[in-house]
Structures are given as structure tokens and as C-alpha cells.
Write a protein that holds these residues in place. Structure first.
Motif, PDB file in Angstrom:
ATOM      1  N   PHE A  88       0.588  -1.660   0.335  1.00  0.00           N
ATOM      2  CA  PHE A  88       0.101   0.324  -0.320  1.00  0.00           C
ATOM      3  C   PHE A  88       0.340   1.557  -0.331  1.00  0.00           C
ATOM      4  CE2 PHE A  88       0.370  -1.199   4.439  1.00  0.00           C
ATOM      5  CZ  PHE A  88       0.629   0.170   5.140  1.00  0.00           C
ATOM      6  N   ILE A  89       0.385   2.026  -0.478  1.00  0.00           N
ATOM      7  CA  ILE A  89       1.142   3.515  -0.439  1.00  0.00           C
ATOM      8  C   ILE A  89       0.709   4.244   0.963  1.00  0.00           C
ATOM      9  CG2 ILE A  89       1.159   5.785  -2.011  1.00  0.00           C
ATOM     10  CD1 ILE A  89       0.398   4.424  -4.598  1.00  0.00           C
ATOM     11  N   THR A  90       1.508   4.770   0.923  1.00  0.00           N
ATOM     12  CA  THR A  90       1.430   5.393   2.991  1.00  0.00           C
ATOM     13  C   THR A  90       1.870   6.852   2.479  1.00  0.00           C
ATOM     14  OG1 THR A  90       1.817   6.068   4.894  1.00  0.00           O
ATOM     15  CG2 THR A  90       2.909   4.452   4.255  1.00  0.00           C
ATOM     16  N   ALA A  91       1.921   8.163   3.031  1.00  0.00           N
ATOM     17  CA  ALA A  91       3.021   9.144   3.855  1.00  0.00           C
ATOM     18  C   ALA A  91       2.572   9.787   5.059  1.00  0.00           C
ATOM     19  CB  ALA A  91       2.113  10.550   2.002  1.00  0.00           C
ATOM     20  N   ASP A  92       2.553   8.892   5.349  1.00  0.00           N
ATOM     21  CA  ASP A  92       2.310   8.855   7.116  1.00  0.00           C
ATOM     22  C   ASP A  92       3.830   9.086   7.347  1.00  0.00           C
ATOM     23  OD1 ASP A  92       1.433   9.511   9.531  1.00  0.00           O
ATOM     24  OD2 ASP A  92       0.728   7.157   9.783  1.00  0.00           O
ATOM     25  N   ASN A  93       4.263   9.673   7.348  1.00  0.00           N
ATOM     26  CA  ASN A  93       5.824  10.302   8.432  1.00  0.00           C
ATOM     27  C   ASN A  93       5.739  11.535   8.664  1.00  0.00           C
ATOM     28  OD1 ASN A  93       7.551  11.220   5.862  1.00  0.00           O
ATOM     29  ND2 ASN A  93       6.810   9.524   4.825  1.00  0.00           N
ATOM     30  N   SER A  94       7.331  12.184   8.939  1.00  0.00           N
ATOM     31  CA  SER A  94       7.479  13.731   9.504  1.00  0.00           C
ATOM     32  C   SER A  94       7.128  14.700   8.217  1.00  0.00           C
ATOM     33  CB  SER A  94       7.889  14.035  10.266  1.00  0.00           C
ATOM     34  OG  SER A  94       9.293  13.450   9.866  1.00  0.00           O
ATOM     35  N   TYR A  95       7.877  14.170   7.321  1.00  0.00           N
ATOM     36  CA  TYR A  95       7.741  14.287   5.504  1.00  0.00           C
ATOM     37  C   TYR A  95       6.723  14.917   4.487  1.00  0.00           C
ATOM     38  CZ  TYR A  95      13.121  16.078   7.576  1.00  0.00           C
ATOM     39  OH  TYR A  95      13.935  16.569   8.072  1.00  0.00           O
ATOM     40  N   GLY A  96       6.207  13.612   5.005  1.00  0.00           N
ATOM     41  CA  GLY A  96       5.299  13.685   3.723  1.00  0.00           C
ATOM     42  C   GLY A  96       5.848  12.697   2.665  1.00  0.00           C
ATOM     43  N   ASP A 334      17.305  12.441   8.544  1.00  0.00           N
ATOM     44  CA  ASP A 334      17.059  11.421   9.696  1.00  0.00           C
ATOM     45  C   ASP A 334      15.115  11.295   9.895  1.00  0.00           C
ATOM     46  OD1 ASP A 334      19.764  11.617  10.006  1.00  0.00           O
ATOM     47  OD2 ASP A 334      19.880  13.988   9.953  1.00  0.00           O
ATOM     48  N   PHE A 335      14.319  11.092   9.681  1.00  0.00           N
ATOM     49  CA  PHE A 335      14.147  10.388  10.313  1.00  0.00           C
ATOM     50  C   PHE A 335      13.122   9.319  10.130  1.00  0.00           C
ATOM     51  CE2 PHE A 335      12.777  10.018   5.209  1.00  0.00           C
ATOM     52  CZ  PHE A 335      12.178   9.377   5.337  1.00  0.00           C
ATOM     53  N   ASP A 336      12.439   9.090  10.849  1.00  0.00           N
ATOM     54  CA  ASP A 336      11.281   7.542  10.760  1.00  0.00           C
ATOM     55  C   ASP A 336      10.472   7.190   9.485  1.00  0.00           C
ATOM     56  OD1 ASP A 336      12.244   6.883  13.354  1.00  0.00           O
ATOM     57  OD2 ASP A 336      11.373   7.487  14.834  1.00  0.00           O
ATOM     58  N   LEU A 337      10.267   6.004   8.945  1.00  0.00           N
ATOM     59  CA  LEU A 337       9.492   5.880   7.965  1.00  0.00           C
ATOM     60  C   LEU A 337       8.537   5.137   8.861  1.00  0.00           C
ATOM     61  CD1 LEU A 337      11.686   3.506   5.771  1.00  0.00           C
ATOM     62  CD2 LEU A 337      11.037   5.105   4.952  1.00  0.00           C
ATOM     63  N   SER A 338       7.283   5.079   7.745  1.00  0.00           N
ATOM     64  CA  SER A 338       6.058   4.487   8.188  1.00  0.00           C
ATOM     65  C   SER A 338       6.292   3.292   7.428  1.00  0.00           C
ATOM     66  CB  SER A 338       5.060   5.777   8.644  1.00  0.00           C
ATOM     67  OG  SER A 338       3.883   4.674   8.885  1.00  0.00           O
ATOM     68  N   PRO A 339       5.163   2.576   7.490  1.00  0.00           N
ATOM     69  CA  PRO A 339       5.642   1.719   9.018  1.00  0.00           C
ATOM     70  C   PRO A 339       6.812   1.735   9.905  1.00  0.00           C
ATOM     71  CG  PRO A 339       3.991   0.607   8.008  1.00  0.00           C
ATOM     72  CD  PRO A 339       4.328   1.401   6.899  1.00  0.00           C
ATOM     73  N   ILE A 340       7.146   2.456  10.612  1.00  0.00           N
ATOM     74  CA  ILE A 340       8.332   2.440  11.436  1.00  0.00           C
ATOM     75  C   ILE A 340       9.086   1.118  10.424  1.00  0.00           C
ATOM     76  CG2 ILE A 340       8.000   1.323  13.781  1.00  0.00           C
ATOM     77  CD1 ILE A 340      10.043   3.479  14.441  1.00  0.00           C
ATOM     78  N   ALA A 341      10.264   1.054  10.829  1.00  0.00           N
ATOM     79  CA  ALA A 341      11.950   0.119  10.793  1.00  0.00           C
ATOM     80  C   ALA A 341      12.630   0.171  11.867  1.00  0.00           C
ATOM     81  CB  ALA A 341      12.548   1.347   9.108  1.00  0.00           C
ATOM     82  N   GLU A 342      12.964  -1.401  11.257  1.00  0.00           N
ATOM     83  CA  GLU A 342      14.217  -1.363  12.358  1.00  0.00           C
ATOM     84  C   GLU A 342      15.322  -0.264  12.808  1.00  0.00           C
ATOM     85  OE1 GLU A 342      14.682  -4.332  15.887  1.00  0.00           O
ATOM     86  OE2 GLU A 342      13.116  -3.850  14.622  1.00  0.00           O
TER      87      GLU A 342
END
Length: 378
Positions: A88-96, A334-342
Motif C-alpha cells: 500500500f501507499i502511505t505518506a504517514d511520516n513527518s516529511y510526508g 534523519d526521520f522515521d519511515l512508516s510503518p516504522i523500520a527496525e
């Protein structure tokens, strides 16, 4: 599972010849005329075939960066298919940052994925087009809320210490933001150099680069120095991570390969074509493009001094202009992917990123990571 900061290599299945792009039947002359107007259309096929390292098991996750829609590029078509369990496609992270997230339940099984995009680009040339001919700096400078984050430091881009000291020395007593930006740009393009021994696009660890005194690297290193120096003097700036799409036409007259190339049918293998660019925000106007890293690449490719007339022409063009045989993905740093990665936070998201049972796969090596990007101009 504990966080792992290493990159694990993976075995591969060869995908050469397995990709069958749908090429538009355009005559070369038609492509040439469209390109002269600065508008181009590319068909980009991304193919992934991953075999987990021997002994690995568990879930495999893949994050694929997808292009933004902007004033200089539009995604006309996006289609993906494969034998995945979920995608699926998502932009759910702090940078979109637009992301295609894919999972397979069993690392021992065959895992394949194909993404096809049709991308239309338009050369972004605000300075060449005279858009700033009548610009005046506002008496009081204010930035929109969504721009202010690009004044902040990140893990790899501090804006104090040696970064601030270097920036202040470069701009001296100059107070006009556009002139300050040009001083910083010229310093970076003249004093830094491309180092082809650096892996991938580089890590963009700005303080380490400046402290070392060895001002070399690749596009992320060089353009991150530009961005950090700009932020240090109070001008918003950011990198945009993306990939080249084919032959440079305007810049191609100065170097046939430095700015992008393709075969005689207009097809380009861009598996290693990732390229980071930069932009800065001018109060009272908006975002402007820049790319000092490509100046250094042209110097190295053509074995020319920075003072060479052709290098100076390229240097002048790449402050305030981009030729768009390239597509940008996102500004994530320097950001977190979504769904969050290890592995988190991620330095940048210019490459596809994958984990096998939580272990990162080496995304710098297409032949190890098992992905191939083919682009053709329509």
C-alpha cells in the motif's frame, strides 16, 4: 528485537532482460522538440527481486520512495504488481514522503515486485526566466510554518559549531539573502570536490566533512553542506532525494555523461542513478533550486578546473535552475519511515530500503539488493 545499525547483504536473482517496459512510439524529432520546450515525459520501470541471505527466515519488508507532485514534475501513471502479501501507499511520516510499503511473509520464498510510473517533467528555471528580476527583500522576513522546519538542525546537519563559523565567514557582512545564498553556493561548488570512492550518494555528515578538512564526497555530502550552511545563516534550505531519468540536453552540451545519459534509443539504466539536489527559500518569493554537487561532478568527469569557462557556465545555471531529466522523491532527512523500520531514524530516503526479519539490506548495492531501474523517454 534490538535495533541493528548494520547493513546486511542479500543474495540476488538476476533481473537483466526480465523487465519489459512499455515504450511509447515517439519519433526522435518529436522528443527533441518537446525537450527544447523544457517539458519531457519518461516511463520508469522499477523491478525488485530479492532472495534473503542463506539461513534467514521471517518477514521481509520493503519501503520504496515514490515521487512528489510539484511544479516541476507530475506522476501521470503509477502501477505496481508482484507476489507480495500486502502493499500500500502511505505518506504517514513527518516529511510526508510518499512511500510504497510492501511485505512478504516468508524470506525463503521468491519475492518480486514491479513498479511502473509515467512521469512528466518541466525544467525549473526561475532565475533563467527572469522571475527574480524585480525581486526585493522584504523589510521584515517571515517564513511560513511549513518552511520553518528547514531552518532546524538534524543529526547529520548541525547548524552550530564549525558549520556556523564557516557560514559566517563565507557571507561576511552581506545582509541580502539572495546574495548570501550565492556566496554559499559559490563557496561549496568551488571548494568541494566529487570523490567517486564514496559509497552511494554519501551520508551527508556535514560537521565531519568540515572538520576533516577534506571537502569531498558525492551529491548528498556536497549538497548537504550547502543546505546546512544556509540554515546556519537563517535561510531555509533542504535536499530533495531522487533519481536521474535519462539524457541531459541543455547540460549535455557541457558533458555527455555527468548530468545523465541514455542509449541511442533513449533508454537509460538508472539502477545507480540516484541523485540528491538542493533548494533554498527566499523570503517574499518562495523556493529556488540549486545543485552545486553537479558542478563538482562535471569538473571531475571532464577533468576541468573550476575556472574553466564551461564549468562557470554550468555553475551559473545550477544556481536557480534545474534541467528536469531527473525526478525528486522527498525531502526526508534523519526521520522515521512508516510503518516504522527496525533501523531508525533513516538518514535519507533516496534509495529503496528493505529489512529481512528486522535486518537492513544493503540498499547501496543494486546488484546485492536486487533492484533495477530502467527509464525511457516517450
Amino acid at each position: 528485537m534490538q535495533r541493528r545499525d548494520f547493513l546486511k547483504s542479500a543474495a540476488v536473482l538476476s533481473t537483466v532482460g526480465a523487465i519489459s517496459p512499455v515504450f511509447a512510439a515517439s519519433k526522435h524529432r518529436e522528443v527533441e522538440l518537446a525537450s527544447c520546450a523544457g517539458r519531457r515525459r519518461f516511463n520508469l520501470i522499477n523491478r525488485y527481486d530479492v532472495v534473503a541471505p542463506e539461513g534467514s527466515e521471517g518477514v521481509v519488508k520493503l519501503w520504496v520512495p515514490l515521487p512528489e507532485n510539484t511544479q516541476f514534475q507530475q506522476v501521470i501513471k503509477l502501477h505496481f504488481n508482484g507476489n507480495y502479501h500486502d502493499a500500500f501507499i502511505t505518506a504517514d511520516n513527518s516529511y510526508g514522503a510518499k512511500t510504497l510499503f510492501v511485505t512478504w511473509p516468508d524470506a525463503k520464498a521468491k519475492m518480486s515486485m514491479t513498479v511502473e510510473m509515467v512521469i512528466e517533467t518541466l525544467d525549473w528555471e526561475p532565475i533563467k526566466n527572469g522571475e527574480l528580476a524585480h525581486y526585493r527583500t522584504p523589510k521584515e522576513i517571515h517564513y511560513p510554518a511549513d518552511v520553518e522546519r528547514y531552518l532546524l538542525a538534524t543529526k547529520h546537519m548541525p547548524i552550530d559549531g564549525i558549520v556556523k563559523a564557516t557560514a559566517d565567514k563565507i557571507v561576511g557582512n552581506e545582509q541580502e539573502p539572495l546574495k548570501q545564498a550565492r556566496l554559499v553556493y559559490n563557496w561549496v561548488s568551488a571548494n568541494m570536490f566529487r570523490d567517486n570512492s564514496v559509497m552511494g550518494c554519501g551520508t551527508g555528515d556535514v560537521a565531519t566533512i568540515l572538520e576533516s578538512g577534506k571537502l569531498g564526497g558525492k551529491c548528498t555530502d556536497i549538497n548537504s553542506v550547502f543546505v546546512a550552511l544556509m540554515r546556519a545563516i537563517g535561510i531555509p534550505a533542504r535536499e530533495m532525494f531522487g533519481i536521474r531519468l535519462g539524457q541531459a540536453i541543455k547540460m549535455g552540451q557541457y558533458s555527455k555523461t555527468a548530468f545523465g545519459s541514455a542509449d541511442d534509443k533513449g533508454v537509460a539504466n538508472e539502477s545507480g542513478g540516484q541523485h540528491c539536489r538542493a533548494m533554498f527559500y527566499l523570503a517574499g518569493y518562495g523556493w529556488l533550486p540549486a545543485d552545486p554537487a553537479d558542478v563538482t561532478k562535471m569538473r571531475l568527469t571532464e577533468n576541468k578546473a573550476h575556472t574553466d569557462a564551461a564549468v562557470q557556465t554550468v555553475n551559473d545555471y545550477l544556481f536557480g535552475n534545474w534541467e528536469m531529466n531527473w525526478v525528486g522523491f522527498n525531502f526526508g532527512r534523519d526521520f522515521d519511515l512508516s510503518p516504522i523500520a527496525e533501523q531508525t531514524p533513516l538518514n535519507n530516503f533516496g534509495y529503496p530500503y528493505a529489512e529481512v526479519d528486522g535486518d537492513p539490506v544493503n540498499y547501496y548495492e543494486p546488484k546485492v539488493f536486487a533492484y533495477e531501474y530502467l527509464s525511457s523517454e516517450q
